[in-house]
Design a protein around this motif. Structure first.
Motif, PDB file in Angstrom:
ATOM      1  N   VAL A 175       0.829  -1.204   0.000  1.00  0.00           N
ATOM      2  CA  VAL A 175       0.000   0.000   0.000  1.00  0.00           C
ATOM      3  C   VAL A 175       0.863   1.253   0.000  1.00  0.00           C
ATOM      4  N   ILE A 176       0.497   2.190  -0.873  1.00  0.00           N
ATOM      5  CA  ILE A 176       1.020   3.554  -0.811  1.00  0.00           C
ATOM      6  C   ILE A 176      -0.187   4.431  -0.504  1.00  0.00           C
ATOM      7  N   VAL A 177      -0.195   5.068   0.646  1.00  0.00           N
ATOM      8  CA  VAL A 177      -1.344   5.897   0.988  1.00  0.00           C
ATOM      9  C   VAL A 177      -1.163   7.304   0.440  1.00  0.00           C
ATOM     10  N   ASP A 178      -2.266   7.995   0.239  1.00  0.00           N
ATOM     11  CA  ASP A 178      -2.282   9.372  -0.236  1.00  0.00           C
ATOM     12  C   ASP A 178      -1.366  10.239   0.627  1.00  0.00           C
ATOM     13  N   THR A 183      -1.846   4.150  -3.877  1.00  0.00           N
ATOM     14  CA  THR A 183      -2.198   2.939  -4.627  1.00  0.00           C
ATOM     15  C   THR A 183      -2.267   1.755  -3.679  1.00  0.00           C
ATOM     16  N   TYR A 184      -3.330   0.951  -3.816  1.00  0.00           N
ATOM     17  CA  TYR A 184      -3.445  -0.311  -3.093  1.00  0.00           C
ATOM     18  C   TYR A 184      -3.195  -1.416  -4.101  1.00  0.00           C
ATOM     19  N   THR A 185      -2.181  -2.227  -3.859  1.00  0.00           N
ATOM     20  CA  THR A 185      -1.805  -3.287  -4.787  1.00  0.00           C
ATOM     21  C   THR A 185      -2.035  -4.647  -4.148  1.00  0.00           C
ATOM     22  N   LEU A 186      -2.799  -5.482  -4.830  1.00  0.00           N
ATOM     23  CA  LEU A 186      -2.943  -6.882  -4.453  1.00  0.00           C
ATOM     24  C   LEU A 186      -2.281  -7.726  -5.535  1.00  0.00           C
ATOM     25  N   ALA A 187      -1.425  -8.629  -5.120  1.00  0.00           N
ATOM     26  CA  ALA A 187      -0.737  -9.517  -6.061  1.00  0.00           C
ATOM     27  C   ALA A 187      -1.058 -10.961  -5.732  1.00  0.00           C
ATOM     28  N   ALA A 188      -1.262 -11.750  -6.773  1.00  0.00           N
ATOM     29  CA  ALA A 188      -1.518 -13.185  -6.606  1.00  0.00           C
ATOM     30  C   ALA A 188      -0.465 -13.972  -7.370  1.00  0.00           C
ATOM     31  N   ALA A 189       0.117 -14.955  -6.714  1.00  0.00           N
ATOM     32  CA  ALA A 189       0.983 -15.926  -7.379  1.00  0.00           C
ATOM     33  C   ALA A 189       0.126 -17.138  -7.706  1.00  0.00           C
ATOM     34  N   VAL A 228      -3.639  -6.523  -9.214  1.00  0.00           N
ATOM     35  CA  VAL A 228      -4.692  -5.514  -9.316  1.00  0.00           C
ATOM     36  C   VAL A 228      -4.258  -4.323  -8.480  1.00  0.00           C
ATOM     37  N   ALA A 229      -4.183  -3.163  -9.111  1.00  0.00           N
ATOM     38  CA  ALA A 229      -3.769  -1.938  -8.431  1.00  0.00           C
ATOM     39  C   ALA A 229      -4.922  -0.948  -8.445  1.00  0.00           C
ATOM     40  N   GLY A 230      -5.298  -0.467  -7.270  1.00  0.00           N
ATOM     41  CA  GLY A 230      -6.408   0.463  -7.146  1.00  0.00           C
ATOM     42  C   GLY A 230      -5.974   1.804  -6.617  1.00  0.00           C
ATOM     43  N   SER A 231      -6.559   2.864  -7.152  1.00  0.00           N
ATOM     44  CA  SER A 231      -6.305   4.214  -6.665  1.00  0.00           C
ATOM     45  C   SER A 231      -7.548   5.073  -6.924  1.00  0.00           C
ATOM     46  N   ARG A 281     -11.662   0.150   1.977  1.00  0.00           N
ATOM     47  CA  ARG A 281     -12.462   0.318   0.769  1.00  0.00           C
ATOM     48  C   ARG A 281     -11.623  -0.031  -0.457  1.00  0.00           C
ATOM     49  N   ALA A 282     -10.374   0.436  -0.466  1.00  0.00           N
ATOM     50  CA  ALA A 282      -9.487   0.127  -1.589  1.00  0.00           C
ATOM     51  C   ALA A 282      -9.247  -1.371  -1.687  1.00  0.00           C
TER      52      ALA A 282
END
Length: 203
Positions: free
Chosen positions: A22-25, A33-39, A91-94, A103-104
């Protein structure tokens, strides 16, 4: 079945392991940016992969944790992950504001579960964050089932990184995505052949 880059075609039993970064505002980023990664890997190859990532640790019984690793160590970890027979879906959300991280996560997790389901994954292991947030994740899973985004037989479990070395892989992938967004792309580039990325707007 469409098999993502990094995995061979054939009769596969696909499972996934998920972690976040996570990189917060306001923290080195104007939007966060909220990043979720799946292997994603064939269940039949997981034992070998665990041995590979355990071999990257500095101490016996230790673990890999991207934020604690030096640049040189990250080079080695990224190269080792890129050589594994797996795929990484991100998946990266902002935007991500400090008070809206959950929420992110919901926006990103819903999209990620749908992407995993679409390639045939039926078992997903999330890093456990403690009981209350784990329950929130399970509530999101039930919501995704009701919406038809994932099938009824889609299974979610939780584990801690010390107990499941496969979680070290998405930790590194998510960390590489964050590093790239903060100006250092080399580790993400090293894993680009096994990686697919998706952007979502945090509503």
């Amino acid at each position: 079945m469409s098999v993502p880059t990094g995995l061979s075609h054939g009769d596969l039993t696909l499972s996934a392991w998920v972690d976040e970064s996570v990189i917060v505002d306001g923290s080195h980023s104007p939007t966060g940016t909220y990043t979720l990664a799946a292997a994603v890997a064939d269940a039949n190859t997981v034992s070998t992969m665990r041995d590979v990532v355990r071999g990257l640790t500095l101490t016996r019984g230790g673990r890999l944790h991207w934020v604690d690793e030096s640049g040189k160590r990250r080079d080695r970890i990224a190269a080792a992950i890129a050589a594994l027979e797996l795929s990484a879906i991100v998946v990266a959300g902002s935007p991500v504001r400090r008070a809206k991280q959950e929420r992110a996560r919901r926006c990103c997790l819903e999209r990620l579960l749908h992407e995993l389901s679409s390639i045939g994954v039926r078992d997903v292991c999330l890093e456990s964050r403690t009981a209350t947030p784990d329950r929130r994740d399970l509530s999101l899973v039930e919501s995704a089932r009701r919406k038809g985004l994932i099938p009824r037989d889609f299974r979610i479990g939780f584990a801690r990184p010390r107990d499941e070395p496969m979680l070290w892989i998405p930790d590194a992938v998510a960390g590489a995505v964050t590093a790239s967004r903060l100006g250092e792309p080399r580790w993400l580039l090293a894993m680009s052949e096994i990686l697919s990325e998706h952007e979502v707007e945090v509503r």
